[in-house]
Design a protein around this motif. Structure first.
Motif, PDB file in Angstrom:
ATOM      1  N   ARG A 136       0.893  -1.331   0.042  1.00 35.33           N
ATOM      2  CA  ARG A 136      -0.079  -0.021  -0.201  1.00 35.33           C
ATOM      3  C   ARG A 136       0.947   1.208   0.083  1.00 35.33           C
ATOM      4  O   ARG A 136       0.653   2.192  -0.730  1.00 35.33           O
ATOM      5  CB  ARG A 136      -0.952   0.025   1.297  1.00 35.33           C
ATOM      6  CG  ARG A 136      -1.738   1.251   1.404  1.00 35.33           C
ATOM      7  CD  ARG A 136      -2.236   1.482   2.677  1.00 35.33           C
ATOM      8  NE  ARG A 136      -1.250   1.766   3.698  1.00 35.33           N
ATOM      9  CZ  ARG A 136      -1.169   1.984   4.849  1.00 35.33           C
ATOM     10  NH1 ARG A 136      -2.239   1.686   5.650  1.00 35.33           N
ATOM     11  NH2 ARG A 136       0.124   2.233   5.713  1.00 35.33           N
ATOM     12  N   ASP A 158     -11.308   8.170  -4.305  1.00 35.86           N
ATOM     13  CA  ASP A 158     -12.014   7.078  -4.303  1.00 35.86           C
ATOM     14  C   ASP A 158     -11.527   5.915  -5.247  1.00 35.86           C
ATOM     15  O   ASP A 158     -11.025   6.517  -6.415  1.00 35.86           O
ATOM     16  CB  ASP A 158     -13.538   7.327  -4.740  1.00 35.86           C
ATOM     17  CG  ASP A 158     -14.216   8.160  -3.608  1.00 35.86           C
ATOM     18  OD1 ASP A 158     -13.618   7.982  -2.408  1.00 35.86           O
ATOM     19  OD2 ASP A 158     -15.169   8.925  -3.852  1.00 35.86           O
ATOM     20  N   VAL A 159     -12.048   4.663  -5.138  1.00 37.84           N
ATOM     21  CA  VAL A 159     -11.602   3.700  -6.071  1.00 37.84           C
ATOM     22  C   VAL A 159     -12.067   4.078  -7.732  1.00 37.84           C
ATOM     23  O   VAL A 159     -11.317   3.970  -8.686  1.00 37.84           O
ATOM     24  CB  VAL A 159     -12.111   2.466  -5.889  1.00 37.84           C
ATOM     25  CG1 VAL A 159     -11.662   1.350  -6.739  1.00 37.84           C
ATOM     26  CG2 VAL A 159     -11.333   2.121  -4.466  1.00 37.84           C
ATOM     27  N   ASP A 160     -13.396   4.657  -7.834  1.00 32.36           N
ATOM     28  CA  ASP A 160     -13.656   5.065  -9.077  1.00 32.36           C
ATOM     29  C   ASP A 160     -12.829   6.283  -9.714  1.00 32.36           C
ATOM     30  O   ASP A 160     -13.117   6.507 -10.890  1.00 32.36           O
ATOM     31  CB  ASP A 160     -15.304   5.616  -8.756  1.00 32.36           C
ATOM     32  CG  ASP A 160     -16.177   4.530  -8.303  1.00 32.36           C
ATOM     33  OD1 ASP A 160     -15.687   3.154  -8.625  1.00 32.36           O
ATOM     34  OD2 ASP A 160     -17.170   4.703  -8.137  1.00 32.36           O
ATOM     35  N   ARG A 187       0.649   2.888 -11.965  1.00 33.53           N
ATOM     36  CA  ARG A 187      -0.404   2.183 -12.093  1.00 33.53           C
ATOM     37  C   ARG A 187      -0.080   0.748 -11.725  1.00 33.53           C
ATOM     38  O   ARG A 187      -0.994   0.140 -11.201  1.00 33.53           O
ATOM     39  CB  ARG A 187      -0.711   2.185 -13.852  1.00 33.53           C
ATOM     40  CG  ARG A 187      -2.082   1.570 -14.014  1.00 33.53           C
ATOM     41  CD  ARG A 187      -3.271   2.420 -13.780  1.00 33.53           C
ATOM     42  NE  ARG A 187      -4.339   1.714 -13.123  1.00 33.53           N
ATOM     43  CZ  ARG A 187      -5.517   1.940 -13.178  1.00 33.53           C
ATOM     44  NH1 ARG A 187      -6.045   3.028 -13.555  1.00 33.53           N
ATOM     45  NH2 ARG A 187      -6.708   1.134 -12.589  1.00 33.53           N
ATOM     46  N   VAL A 190      -0.401   0.683  -7.964  1.00 30.70           N
ATOM     47  CA  VAL A 190      -1.676   0.756  -7.384  1.00 30.70           C
ATOM     48  C   VAL A 190      -2.536  -0.415  -7.684  1.00 30.70           C
ATOM     49  O   VAL A 190      -3.361  -0.894  -6.988  1.00 30.70           O
ATOM     50  CB  VAL A 190      -2.377   1.913  -8.072  1.00 30.70           C
ATOM     51  CG1 VAL A 190      -3.733   2.214  -7.729  1.00 30.70           C
ATOM     52  CG2 VAL A 190      -1.444   3.457  -7.494  1.00 30.70           C
ATOM     53  N   ASP A 191      -2.300  -1.007  -9.025  1.00 32.31           N
ATOM     54  CA  ASP A 191      -2.862  -2.395  -9.279  1.00 32.31           C
ATOM     55  C   ASP A 191      -2.683  -3.378  -8.296  1.00 32.31           C
ATOM     56  O   ASP A 191      -3.471  -4.144  -7.957  1.00 32.31           O
ATOM     57  CB  ASP A 191      -2.923  -2.708 -10.872  1.00 32.31           C
ATOM     58  CG  ASP A 191      -3.505  -1.968 -11.647  1.00 32.31           C
ATOM     59  OD1 ASP A 191      -4.425  -1.055 -11.364  1.00 32.31           O
ATOM     60  OD2 ASP A 191      -3.089  -1.819 -12.873  1.00 32.31           O
ATOM     61  N   TYR A 193      -1.834  -3.112  -5.209  1.00 26.14           N
ATOM     62  CA  TYR A 193      -2.469  -2.793  -3.935  1.00 26.14           C
ATOM     63  C   TYR A 193      -3.785  -3.285  -4.051  1.00 26.14           C
ATOM     64  O   TYR A 193      -4.484  -3.857  -3.359  1.00 26.14           O
ATOM     65  CB  TYR A 193      -2.109  -1.438  -3.759  1.00 26.14           C
ATOM     66  CG  TYR A 193      -3.032  -0.615  -2.657  1.00 26.14           C
ATOM     67  CD1 TYR A 193      -2.970  -1.087  -1.323  1.00 26.14           C
ATOM     68  CD2 TYR A 193      -4.238   0.167  -3.145  1.00 26.14           C
ATOM     69  CE1 TYR A 193      -4.134  -0.551  -0.336  1.00 26.14           C
ATOM     70  CE2 TYR A 193      -5.171   0.741  -2.199  1.00 26.14           C
ATOM     71  CZ  TYR A 193      -5.048   0.369  -0.783  1.00 26.14           C
ATOM     72  OH  TYR A 193      -5.860   0.644   0.151  1.00 26.14           O
ATOM     73  N   LEU A 194      -4.588  -2.765  -5.235  1.00 25.22           N
ATOM     74  CA  LEU A 194      -6.016  -3.102  -5.278  1.00 25.22           C
ATOM     75  C   LEU A 194      -6.253  -4.596  -5.273  1.00 25.22           C
ATOM     76  O   LEU A 194      -7.084  -4.827  -4.725  1.00 25.22           O
ATOM     77  CB  LEU A 194      -6.554  -2.404  -6.599  1.00 25.22           C
ATOM     78  CG  LEU A 194      -6.537  -0.971  -6.444  1.00 25.22           C
ATOM     79  CD1 LEU A 194      -7.067  -0.370  -7.961  1.00 25.22           C
ATOM     80  CD2 LEU A 194      -7.876  -0.590  -5.547  1.00 25.22           C
ATOM     81  N   THR A 195      -5.464  -5.244  -5.957  1.00 24.40           N
ATOM     82  CA  THR A 195      -5.488  -6.755  -6.156  1.00 24.40           C
ATOM     83  C   THR A 195      -5.351  -7.467  -4.970  1.00 24.40           C
ATOM     84  O   THR A 195      -5.923  -8.436  -4.386  1.00 24.40           O
ATOM     85  CB  THR A 195      -4.792  -7.179  -7.310  1.00 24.40           C
ATOM     86  OG1 THR A 195      -5.339  -6.399  -8.393  1.00 24.40           O
ATOM     87  CG2 THR A 195      -5.158  -8.728  -7.546  1.00 24.40           C
ATOM     88  N   ARG A 198      -6.012  -4.138  -0.704  1.00 22.51           N
ATOM     89  CA  ARG A 198      -7.155  -3.704  -0.208  1.00 22.51           C
ATOM     90  C   ARG A 198      -8.274  -4.078   0.054  1.00 22.51           C
ATOM     91  O   ARG A 198      -9.242  -4.140   1.001  1.00 22.51           O
ATOM     92  CB  ARG A 198      -7.704  -2.399  -1.355  1.00 22.51           C
ATOM     93  CG  ARG A 198      -8.561  -1.293  -1.103  1.00 22.51           C
ATOM     94  CD  ARG A 198      -8.975  -0.403  -1.968  1.00 22.51           C
ATOM     95  NE  ARG A 198      -9.978   0.519  -1.607  1.00 22.51           N
ATOM     96  CZ  ARG A 198     -11.134   0.130  -1.097  1.00 22.51           C
ATOM     97  NH1 ARG A 198     -11.731  -1.064  -1.467  1.00 22.51           N
ATOM     98  NH2 ARG A 198     -12.080   1.099  -1.086  1.00 22.51           N
ATOM     99  N   LEU A 211      -9.910   4.931  -2.088  1.00 25.22           N
ATOM    100  CA  LEU A 211      -8.748   4.293  -2.609  1.00 25.22           C
ATOM    101  C   LEU A 211      -7.835   3.631  -1.420  1.00 25.22           C
ATOM    102  O   LEU A 211      -7.616   2.442  -1.271  1.00 25.22           O
ATOM    103  CB  LEU A 211      -7.853   5.059  -3.487  1.00 25.22           C
ATOM    104  CG  LEU A 211      -7.011   4.189  -4.004  1.00 25.22           C
ATOM    105  CD1 LEU A 211      -7.124   3.063  -4.776  1.00 25.22           C
ATOM    106  CD2 LEU A 211      -6.122   5.147  -5.024  1.00 25.22           C
TER     107      LEU A 211
END
Length: 300
Positions: A136, A158-160, A187, A190-191, A193-195, A198, A211
């Protein structure tokens, strides 16, 4: 109008109609609260009683106070006072603006401190890629350097806001939105982290669209982001002072050193005026001067 009522009216105006940030409104409240308190001590109970001489005396007393206030603090105080009186005159609450002759002190120009590219790379690599919070933190640092976002803008994402592919939507001062590119390194971070991270953090707390989340699933705060940056600087053994704005300064400086137009950098940073951005051109000039001094045979 009675002083406290006039102040409340102005603070509502800057909060609701102008949409200024919580931090800016707090600064106005602090500065003008001190001004209203001073006026009361001087026997002034109504805004109609304020004269140019009274305003000038207040600023002069503040300028001569001990410890001596910084020029930037005094300039902000004058701006707060002028903004309030201008509002009262514009709204027809008072006939005249008694602060109209105030001239803000000239604040010394401070060049922003930027990291070298090597220091930035060390900073970005500092968080552990094996730990969830390290993943993160790497995403946050990469995003700050890739976009030039303010820390408050980054933690407010935000994630959006990432739904535009290779660009990112940021909300700046006054709720103004801007679209900025997000590079492949950021990118990818961040991807990851999102996968990988998060979903675990989100499961630990209440549902949030933000986010960046903390260890308990709550939205990451500005203070936590500051601690992440400081911890990364310590791990990277960077002795230069690294503040929450350092990556933003470095972003702008490195773009200009790479040949970017100052107006493009202005748009990316979300500055209302190019004059604000031009301070970074001085940093680049200093770099050119250093290179000249060490490279030209007759520079010394």
């Amino acid at each position: 109008m009675q002083l406290e009522r006039a102040l409340d009216s102005y603070l509502r105006h800057v909060t609701i109609e102008r949409g200024l940030s919580v931090h800016t409104v707090s600064a106005y409240r602090r500065d003008l609260g001190a001004y209203v308190e001073w006026l009361g001590a001087e026997g002034v109970a109504d805004t109609a009683e304020v004269t140019p001489a009274i305003v000038g005396r207040f600023i002069a007393e503040r300028a001569g106070a001990e410890p001596r206030p910084a020029a930037s603090s005094l300039a902000r105080l004058q701006s707060s006072v002028r903004g309030w009186h201008r509002f009262l005159a514009r709204e027809g609450i008072e006939d005249d603006d008694p602060s109209g002759r105030l001239r803000p002190p000239k604040a010394p120009r401070r060049l922003p401190k930027a990291l070298t590219i090597d220091q930035v790379e060390r900073l970005l690599s500092a968080p552990s890629p094996e730990e969830p919070l390290g993943i993160r933190d790497r995403a946050l640092l990469e995003l700050l350097y890739a976009t030039g976002a303010r820390v408050s803008e980054a933690v407010g994402l935000d994630v959006d806001d990432l739904a535009h592919g290779d660009v990112l939507r940021l909300r700046g001062k006054g709720s103004k939105e801007r679209i900025v590119p997000i590079g492949s390194f950021a990118r990818k971070a961040v991807d990851a982290y999102l996968t990988r991270v998060r979903p675990q953090l989100a499961a630990a707390g209440h549902s949030s669209a933000r986010l960046f989340l903390g260890a308990r699933g709550a939205p990451l705060s500005r203070q936590s982001a500051w601690l992440i940056i400081r911890a990364a600087a310590e791990r990277a053994q960077i002795t230069a002072e690294v503040s929450p704005h350092t990556l933003r300064h470095s972003f702008a400086t490195h773009l200009l050193q790479g040949g970017a137009d100052v107006r493009v950098v202005q748009e990316l940073l979300g500055h209302a005026s190019v004059a604000t951005t031009q301070i970074y051109t001085h940093v680049s000039v200093d770099t050119l001067r250093d290179i000249y001094a060490t490279s030209h045979p007759r520079a010394r």
